[in-house]
Design a protein around this motif. Structure first.
Motif, PDB file in Angstrom:
ATOM      1  N   THR A  81     -45.095  27.630  -5.951  1.00 14.41           N
ATOM      2  CA  THR A  81     -44.172  27.774  -7.075  1.00 14.41           C
ATOM      3  C   THR A  81     -43.806  29.234  -7.303  1.00 14.41           C
ATOM      4  OG1 THR A  81     -46.071  27.750  -8.610  1.00 14.41           O
ATOM      5  CG2 THR A  81     -44.918  25.664  -8.228  1.00 14.41           C
ATOM      6  N   SER A 125     -38.621  25.400  -0.829  1.00 15.70           N
ATOM      7  CA  SER A 125     -38.139  24.223  -1.554  1.00 15.70           C
ATOM      8  C   SER A 125     -38.602  22.940  -0.872  1.00 15.70           C
ATOM      9  CB  SER A 125     -36.613  24.259  -1.641  1.00 15.70           C
ATOM     10  OG  SER A 125     -36.116  23.101  -2.281  1.00 15.70           O
ATOM     11  N   ALA A 128     -42.120  22.407  -1.892  1.00 16.88           N
ATOM     12  CA  ALA A 128     -42.190  21.935  -3.275  1.00 16.88           C
ATOM     13  C   ALA A 128     -41.897  20.443  -3.363  1.00 16.88           C
ATOM     14  CB  ALA A 128     -41.213  22.725  -4.141  1.00 16.88           C
ATOM     15  N   GLU A 129     -40.931  19.994  -2.588  1.00 13.34           N
ATOM     16  CA  GLU A 129     -40.574  18.577  -2.615  1.00 13.34           C
ATOM     17  C   GLU A 129     -41.571  17.723  -1.839  1.00 13.34           C
ATOM     18  OE1 GLU A 129     -37.106  15.532  -0.958  1.00 13.34           O
ATOM     19  OE2 GLU A 129     -36.833  17.717  -0.766  1.00 13.34           O
ATOM     20  N   LEU A 134     -42.269  17.673  -6.227  1.00 15.63           N
ATOM     21  CA  LEU A 134     -41.230  18.011  -7.179  1.00 15.63           C
ATOM     22  C   LEU A 134     -39.915  17.351  -6.777  1.00 15.63           C
ATOM     23  CD1 LEU A 134     -41.839  21.827  -7.871  1.00 15.63           C
ATOM     24  CD2 LEU A 134     -42.806  19.831  -9.046  1.00 15.63           C
ATOM     25  N   ASP A 136     -36.083  16.801  -5.626  1.00 15.68           N
ATOM     26  CA  ASP A 136     -35.401  17.476  -4.513  1.00 15.68           C
ATOM     27  C   ASP A 136     -34.275  18.389  -4.971  1.00 15.68           C
ATOM     28  OD1 ASP A 136     -33.546  15.613  -5.292  1.00 15.68           O
ATOM     29  OD2 ASP A 136     -33.256  14.719  -3.311  1.00 15.68           O
ATOM     30  N   GLN A 141     -36.488  22.208  -9.487  1.00 17.61           N
ATOM     31  CA  GLN A 141     -37.692  22.829  -8.931  1.00 17.61           C
ATOM     32  C   GLN A 141     -37.924  24.200  -9.544  1.00 17.61           C
ATOM     33  OE1 GLN A 141     -37.349  23.053  -4.691  1.00 17.61           O
ATOM     34  NE2 GLN A 141     -37.502  20.841  -4.376  1.00 17.61           N
ATOM     35  N   SER A 145     -41.049  25.404 -11.725  1.00 17.29           N
ATOM     36  CA  SER A 145     -41.879  26.482 -11.181  1.00 17.29           C
ATOM     37  C   SER A 145     -41.967  27.653 -12.148  1.00 17.29           C
ATOM     38  CB  SER A 145     -41.304  26.949  -9.834  1.00 17.29           C
ATOM     39  OG  SER A 145     -41.350  25.917  -8.877  1.00 17.29           O
TER      40      SER A 145
END
Length: 325
Positions: A81, A125, A128-129, A134, A136, A141, A145
């Motif tokens: 993040t 990213s 994160a997904e 998280l 998309d 995001q 974050s």
């Protein structure tokens, strides 16, 4: 050392991700010591390409959900993040640095950096997904974050935004441009990004898991070494041209903020020891960057004194007053 440097310089993504962590980090440090000019750095960028969309995260997803313990997932989530906000912020703030660029060859290199920041944002990213779960949507995001960042980390990004927005308002003000490069390339990337990537790469090598994450952050480390090398070159030249005061003012403001990111007080003895170790490592990184910038010894000592004072205050602060992760 010569063979290690060649591997770092010329390796493809698979070879690079298999490098020993210390060899990788030594290669990044060697890039800064060799003092490449912008034309050299552009050529290196052409040779050192990688594709964020091609990194396979299938094994990483299995490792994340089935093999990593809760503590490791929490720590890595904080890294992801933080880097997502940092990389997107870097991309967003390239515009005024490009607009205010005073030199044609500088501009050619900075175009490559903008491409790098976009690639890094895409990769983080994806993490994160696909790992953290998280949404998309990049905007969502980033909102999620930002809410997890420590006060020290937010302070760095807030000041960075202020400095870059000032340049946006006066793109032909050369000293504002140098102030922006000082904060972005020296403080944010030269200290915080390389420090964070160093810790992450070392940590990932201790566990034989998450090959995709390791590959991506390894490649990002090599990219960042080019960005910081450019910043050091531009700032050394700016100081020689009579703008040292503006550069030093930004260093004096920004380095103490960077020195406390990730440092939190209290907790168990092990936590306190880890916080003290992180403080020492950050201070060592700042010391090296000031040497590479060729700042006068008395000014470097003054800045390091301010950084130590900021770290001491952070380590002594009441636990309830500090939200560093």
């Amino acid at each position: 050392m010569r063979w290690t440097t060649l591997l770092f310089d010329e390796a493809g993504l698979d070879e690079l991700s298999r490098l020993d962590a210390e060899a990788l980090l030594g290669g990044a440090g060697d890039t800064l010591e060799r003092r490449f000019d912008p034309r050299d750095l552009y050529r290196r960028w052409e040779r050192q390409q990688w594709l964020a969309s091609d990194i396979d995260l299938e094994r990483d997803r299995h490792h994340w959900h089935h093999l990593l313990g809760p503590g490791a997932r929490e720590s890595l989530t904080s890294f992801v993040t933080s880097f997502l906000v940092g990389e997107y912020t870097g991309l967003d703030l390239m515009s005024p640095i490009l607009a205010g660029c005073p030199d044609e060859e500088y501009l050619l290199f900075l175009g490559t950096q903008a491409a790098d920041e976009a690639r890094h944002t895409v990769f983080v990213s994806r993490l994160a997904e696909e790992l953290l779960g998280l949404d998309d949507c990049l905007r969502d995001q980033l909102i999620a974050s930002w809410s997890t960042l420590s006060p020290a980390n937010r302070a760095v990004h807030t000041l960075e935004n202020t400095v870059l927005r000032e340049l946006y308002d006066a793109p032909r003000d050369h000293e504002r441009w140098l102030r922006a490069v000082t904060f972005f390339h020296l403080v944010t990337e030269g200290v915080l990004a390389l420090h964070g990537q160093r810790g992450l790469v070392r940590g990932l090598q201790r566990i034989p898991l998450l090959p995709g994450m390791r590959a991506g952050f390894t490649a990002m480390t090599r990219d960042e070494s080019r960005h910081v090398s450019f910043g050091l070159h531009a700032l050394r030249r700016g100081a020689l041209e009579g703008h040292a005061e503006a550069i030093h003012e930004m260093i004096e403001t920004g380095m103490p903020l960077a020195a406390v990111v990730g440092i939190s007080p209290g907790g168990t003895p092990a936590h306190a020891a880890a916080a003290a170790a992180s403080a020492r490592d950050l201070l060592a990184t700042i010391t090296v960057r000031l040497r590479q910038l060729d700042v006068p010894h008395d000014f470097a000592g003054h800045v390091l004194g301010r950084c130590r004072a900021a770290q001491d205050a952070a380590l002594r602060a009441p636990v309830t007053a500090t939200a560093n992760r």
